[in-house]
Design an enzyme around this catalytic site. Structure first.
Site, PDB file in Angstrom:
ATOM      1  N   GLY A 158       8.622   5.479 -24.889  1.00  0.00           N
ATOM      2  CA  GLY A 158       9.717   4.529 -24.937  1.00  0.00           C
ATOM      3  C   GLY A 158      10.741   4.886 -23.882  1.00  0.00           C
ATOM      4  O   GLY A 158      10.955   6.059 -23.582  1.00  0.00           O
ATOM      5  N   SER A 171       5.361   8.634 -28.977  1.00  0.00           N
ATOM      6  CA  SER A 171       5.525  10.041 -29.330  1.00  0.00           C
ATOM      7  C   SER A 171       6.895  10.551 -28.910  1.00  0.00           C
ATOM      8  O   SER A 171       7.497  11.389 -29.585  1.00  0.00           O
ATOM      9  CB  SER A 171       4.417  10.890 -28.702  1.00  0.00           C
ATOM     10  N   GLU A 172       7.412  10.068 -27.771  1.00  0.00           N
ATOM     11  CA  GLU A 172       8.785  10.351 -27.358  1.00  0.00           C
ATOM     12  C   GLU A 172       9.391   9.123 -26.693  1.00  0.00           C
ATOM     13  O   GLU A 172       8.684   8.335 -26.060  1.00  0.00           O
ATOM     14  CB  GLU A 172       8.870  11.521 -26.367  1.00  0.00           C
ATOM     15  N   THR A 173      10.698   8.990 -26.854  1.00  0.00           N
ATOM     16  CA  THR A 173      11.457   7.956 -26.160  1.00  0.00           C
ATOM     17  C   THR A 173      12.544   8.629 -25.341  1.00  0.00           C
ATOM     18  O   THR A 173      13.231   9.533 -25.825  1.00  0.00           O
ATOM     19  CB  THR A 173      12.080   6.960 -27.151  1.00  0.00           C
ATOM     20  N   HIS A 188       6.170  13.553 -20.095  1.00  0.00           N
ATOM     21  CA  HIS A 188       5.667  12.193 -19.854  1.00  0.00           C
ATOM     22  C   HIS A 188       6.773  11.155 -19.970  1.00  0.00           C
ATOM     23  O   HIS A 188       6.773  10.147 -19.268  1.00  0.00           O
ATOM     24  CB  HIS A 188       4.481  11.877 -20.781  1.00  0.00           C
TER      25      HIS A 188
END
Length: 301
Positions: free
Chosen positions: A23, A46-48, A75
């Site tokens: 995100g 999984s991560e923003t 990422h």
């Protein structure tokens, strides 16, 4: 109610629906921690990465999993910078990024490739029971002993601490049946936040390593393609002297078992670490943010 632009960007990939989705909120100014956490949960990546202004760098990034804030995410950094560059937020070249791990350098190439500096690698060899590690990973302990004599287990940290576990052959890594509770407990024992299993036996002849990343304690059972893990692992194998001297950059492939293949390129001398990759925006929309005092409200996309 207030709205913000929200993106889903596939990092470490050249085409959509590959690599690792992150995100990205290009303008997160004025949002509370509860709102940031709620947005990360709603986007479900999984991560923003949340982009903010900074007094100490060109911009600040904060990173949230669906469950909590993390100090650095490879990422999501690649995703955020690729998306901002694509939208003309800055020109190709070097810039600085403030994170919870300090101020780091980022470079965007004209072709859209993003290179990010990670923390200097902290790598510590650990003395774990191979039987216990094998049981947590769901492989036969012989798959670890074959390679463990030359390459020890270690905790590597370039922004997120990983227990680095070498596996002898791709076949054994591909058939692993990880026990998430056991992995979380094992990581707690060695002060790691995830387990990164890797092998030199790769799918592509251009790749150096194939990896799989498990971080159940951070709310990520298996991560498709992981920049901090690739960086830490590359530094570890470089320090151990197991790479051919002709290998200038370590190419790490990951994500195939989640049908999201991607590639991370790592430039490291075993201490300083730079991670590079491409990214593709797959969703660009508007997100409605709840009032800060109403963190339990449903967010609509």
């Amino acid at each position: 109610m207030e709205t913000r632009q929200a993106l889903l960007v596939d990092a470490f990939a050249d085409e959509p629906m590959a690599g690792n989705p992150a995100g990205v909120v290009p303008d997160a100014e004025g949002l509370s921690d509860d709102q940031l956490q709620a947005i990360a949960g709603e986007l479900g990546a999984s991560e923003t990465a949340f982009v903010l202004s900074s007094d100490d760098a060109d911009r600040r990034l904060r990173f949230f999993t669906p469950e909590r804030e993390v100090e650095l995410c490879g990422h999501a950094t690649i995703a955020a910078y690729a998306a901002l560059f694509e939208r003309g937020a800055f020109d190709a070249g070097e810039s600085t990024m403030e994170t919870e791990r300090g101020v780091l350098d980022v470079e965007c190439k004209l072709d859209g490739t993003v290179w990010m500096e990670q923390d200097d690698a902290e790598v510590e060899v650990v003395d774990c029971s191979l039987d216990e590690v094998a049981a947590a990973l769901g492989v036969d302990d012989a798959t670890l002993r074959d390679i463990g004599a030359d390459l020890p287990l270690a905790v590597g940290d370039t922004g997120f601490p990983w227990l680095l576990v070498p596996v002898n052959y791709f076949e054994h890594l591909s058939t692993a049946e990880p026990d998430m509770a056991a992995i979380e407990a094992l990581c707690a024992q060695v002060d790691a936040q995830g387990l990164y299993a890797f092998t030199f036996d790769t799918i592509s002849g251009q790749s150096t390593l194939h990896g799989r990343a498990f971080a159940p304690g951070a709310g990520v059972p298996e991560d498709p393609v992981t920049g901090t893990a690739a960086g830490a692992c590359a530094a570890h194998v470089r320090r151990q002297g197991v790479l051919d001297e002709t290998i200038e950059q370590v190419v790490v492939e990951q994500g195939h078992f989640l049908d999201r293949p991607g590639t991370v390129t790592v430039d490291t001398d075993g201490h300083e670490v730079w991670v590079g990759g491409r990214a593709v925006t797959t969703l660009d929309g508007t997100l409605t943010v709840p009032e800060a005092e109403a963190s339990d409200d449903i967010i609509e996309v």
